[in-house]
Scaffold this motif. Structure first.
Motif, short mmCIF file in Angstrom:
data_model
loop_
_atom_site.label_atom_id
_atom_site.label_comp_id
_atom_site.label_asym_id
_atom_site.label_seq_id
_atom_site.Cartn_x
_atom_site.Cartn_y
_atom_site.Cartn_z
N LYS A 341 35.14 -40.81 0.69
CA LYS A 341 35.57 -40.74 1.94
C LYS A 341 36.23 -42.04 2.43
O LYS A 341 37.23 -42.17 2.63
CB LYS A 341 34.68 -40.23 3.00
CG LYS A 341 35.37 -40.01 4.39
CD LYS A 341 36.41 -38.82 4.30
CE LYS A 341 37.06 -38.86 5.66
NZ LYS A 341 38.55 -39.05 5.37
N LEU A 342 35.30 -43.21 2.14
CA LEU A 342 35.84 -44.47 2.59
C LEU A 342 36.83 -44.79 1.50
O LEU A 342 38.09 -45.39 1.93
CB LEU A 342 34.49 -45.27 2.36
CG LEU A 342 34.94 -46.74 2.78
CD1 LEU A 342 35.28 -46.99 3.99
CD2 LEU A 342 33.71 -47.74 2.47
N ALA A 343 36.93 -44.44 0.25
CA ALA A 343 37.96 -44.76 -0.68
C ALA A 343 39.32 -44.00 -0.33
O ALA A 343 40.29 -44.41 -0.13
CB ALA A 343 37.47 -44.50 -2.08
N SER A 344 39.03 -42.86 -0.02
CA SER A 344 40.31 -41.99 0.45
C SER A 344 40.80 -42.84 1.76
O SER A 344 42.22 -42.74 1.69
CB SER A 344 39.86 -40.70 0.51
OG SER A 344 40.29 -39.99 1.91
N ASN A 345 40.06 -43.03 2.67
CA ASN A 345 40.84 -43.73 3.83
C ASN A 345 41.50 -45.02 3.30
O ASN A 345 42.63 -45.07 3.84
CB ASN A 345 39.61 -44.20 4.73
CG ASN A 345 39.23 -43.00 5.31
OD1 ASN A 345 39.57 -42.01 5.57
ND2 ASN A 345 37.76 -43.28 6.13
N LEU A 378 34.17 -56.34 1.92
CA LEU A 378 34.08 -57.49 2.52
C LEU A 378 34.62 -56.86 4.10
O LEU A 378 33.71 -57.48 4.97
CB LEU A 378 35.49 -58.44 2.40
CG LEU A 378 35.21 -59.37 1.08
CD1 LEU A 378 36.82 -59.91 0.86
CD2 LEU A 378 34.29 -60.53 1.26
N VAL A 379 34.94 -55.85 4.11
CA VAL A 379 35.31 -55.24 5.48
C VAL A 379 34.05 -54.27 6.03
O VAL A 379 33.65 -54.71 7.12
CB VAL A 379 36.60 -54.17 5.47
CG1 VAL A 379 36.44 -53.37 6.79
CG2 VAL A 379 37.67 -54.97 5.38
N GLN A 380 33.35 -53.84 4.84
CA GLN A 380 32.33 -53.01 5.39
C GLN A 380 31.12 -53.97 5.84
O GLN A 380 30.44 -53.71 6.58
CB GLN A 380 31.56 -52.07 4.19
CG GLN A 380 32.52 -50.93 4.13
CD GLN A 380 32.75 -50.26 5.15
OE1 GLN A 380 33.78 -50.00 5.64
NE2 GLN A 380 31.83 -49.09 5.36
#
Ligand code: ADP
Ligand code: MG
Length: 476
Positions: A341-345, A378-380
């Motif tokens: 889901k994170l990759a998809s965003n 880095l964002v996470q």
């Protein structure tokens, strides 16, 4: 009593080969008129055709993608007719023995469910040239560059029941064939063309009525509109007790009307006969199986798998499987990021935006999914804010440096340093006294405004959570 529309389509799809079907001339679009021609496609006496094996492979691929049975033997025939854009006087096509028969394809219907259509046959053929009416004053010019371009004709059973259904089927088919990389399916360039056959019958009856054929349908909306008009016309004829005449009609997209072109010719008018210059086409079962083995997962199946495997909403899965390149990119990103889901965003947001802006195919996107994953990390881990993350993505694309190096060199890491944060927060509060008062009086939504302001003065480096906490403290 009401009428039911019955529709069958004949779809011509240009196969994505560099060379023509029976000679090595280029198939490139937009070349100077009559620059890609040779004795074979011009039909000069004594010139002999040699079949392009790549075209055969793509045709078999198309047939398998539409669940057809590929026949071991098919036969090229001559379809004889006179037309200025056909110098040979015949088109090489397959008639009695086509490459493949008996397939099935379904596409999502805009009103829900799917339109399912049986494929009657798929045969290989060469394209004709083009009559050009707008190049010379008071004359028609002929450009033979297209002559001999490899096509497959996909003929459906009369399984469609509405103009919208026909359009949905075509859209699904186009997506499927583009995804499988057998054709560009570009209607403007003529690499996908459609003829639509339509008849009416009494609702609840089986026998087919007399059909008409619509040609010159150069857009999908044209297909839909022309069918709507033709169904209306036939209905009026039948309601008045007249018979529908078996004829061919032309769609005039500029005027939005249909016009009769000719009474329909029958296939025996073409005097088909097997081309004596070409042996029967033999495709061994082992070759068919080898091509089947190389087929990618079909987009529909992949979309469902994305929903299940990565927990994506149907919409996201649809966007990510729009092209094979994007779906491949997403899947590598999901593996690298470790969270679908994170990759998809990230892929549906910043990545797609950059791809579109740069007019790039995902296959040639210079941001490796593994590098994207480094950036996401880095964002996470809140080293940088989401906003800075998007900026870093652009810098990575422009410089080729790693995200960590860019963050380091440009000093983009979020500042958690007390003094700096304090300074930014008070600066913003001081310059907006009215809003501060409203916030104090309970207008909570202004908090977002203040966080935004602090992010701005800090050039995105402040940690928004920390900023929000400090703002609350400051006004309470
Ligand atoms: P033709 O000989 O006129 O080319 P075909 O039998 O080869 O006709 O069919 C061509 C296309 O027309 C196919 O897609 C087929 O499904 C469709 N078709 C055939 N008969 C009808 C009909 N009565 N009404 C609507 N579509 C039809
Ligand atoms: Mg036909």
């Amino acid at each position: 009593m009401s009428w039911e529309a019955v529709i069958g389509l004949e779809v011509h799809v240009q196969l994505k080969t560099a060379e023509k079907l029976f000679c090595p001339d280029s198939t490139v679009f937009g070349a100077d008129p009559n620059s890609n021609v040779c004795p074979v496609c011009l039909g000069l006496p004594g010139a002999l055709p040699v079949l392009n094996q790549q075209a055969v492979e793509l045709a078999v691929r198309t047939a398998l993608a539409l669940e057809c049975r590929v026949h071991r033997t098919s036969v090229f025939a001559r379809k004889n007719y006179f037309y200025p854009d056909l110098p040979k006087g015949y088109q090489i096509s397959q008639f009695e023995r086509p490459l493949a028969t008996g397939g099935l394809f379904s596409a999502p219907h805009p009103e829900g469910g799917r339109v399912e259509v049986r494929i009657r046959r798929i045969h290989m053929e060469e394209d004709a040239g083009k009559s050009v009416h707008d190049r010379l004053p008071h004359a028609t010019a002929v450009d033979l560059n297209r002559t001999g371009t490899p096509l497959v004709e996909i003929v459906t059973e009369p399984d469609l029941r509405s103009p919208e259904g026909a359009r949905a089927f075509l859209q699904g088919l186009k997506h499927h064939l583009e995804y499988l990389e057998v054709s560009d399916c570009n209607m403007e360039e003529g690499s996908l063309r459609v003829d639509a056959n339509v008849s009416l019958r009494r609702s609840g009856t089986e026998a087919l009525g007399t059909k008409t054929e619509l040609k010159n349908l150069n857009t999908f909306s044209g297909v839909e509109k022309a069918l709507v008009l033709e169904i209306e016309r036939q209905r009026a004829e039948l309601d008045d007790g007249r018979a529908v005449e078996h004829q061919t009609l032309l769609w005039d997209g500029a005027r939005g009307e249909i016009r009769p072109m000719r009474t329909k010719e029958e296939s025996h008018d073409y005097r088909y006969f097997p081309d004596p210059d070409l042996p029967p086409l033999i495709v061994e079962e082992s070759e068919v199986e080898a091509i089947r083995g190389q087929l990618p997962e079909f987009p529909q199946a992949r979309r469902l798998r994305f929903q299940e495997e990565f927990g994506l909403p149907e919409y996201d899965a649809g966007v990510l499987t729009a092209t094979r390149g994007l779906a491949d990119y997403f899947e590598r990103a999901a593996a690298a990021v470790g969270d679908g889901k994170l990759a998809s965003n990230w892929v549906m947001g910043p990545v797609l935006q950059e791809l579109n802006q740069r007019g790039l195919d995902p296959k040639e996107f210079p941001l490796d999914p593994v590098v994207l994953a480094e950036l996401v990390e880095l964002v996470q881990s809140e080293v940088i804010s989401h906003r800075v993350g998007r900026k870093v993505l652009v810098s990575v694309l422009e410089t080729g440096k790693s995200p960590a190096a860019i963050v380091e060199e440009e000093g983009l890491a979020q500042v958690k340093d007390e003094d700096a944060l304090e300074e930014w927060v008070s600066q913003v509060l001081d310059s907006h006294p009215d809003e501060v008062q409203r916030l104090q009086e309970g207008e909570d939504r202004l908090l977002g405004f203040f966080v935004g302001q602090v992010m701005r003065v800090s050039e995105g480096k402040a940690d928004p959570k920390e900023v929000s906490r400090r703002l609350r403290d400051a006004v309470s």
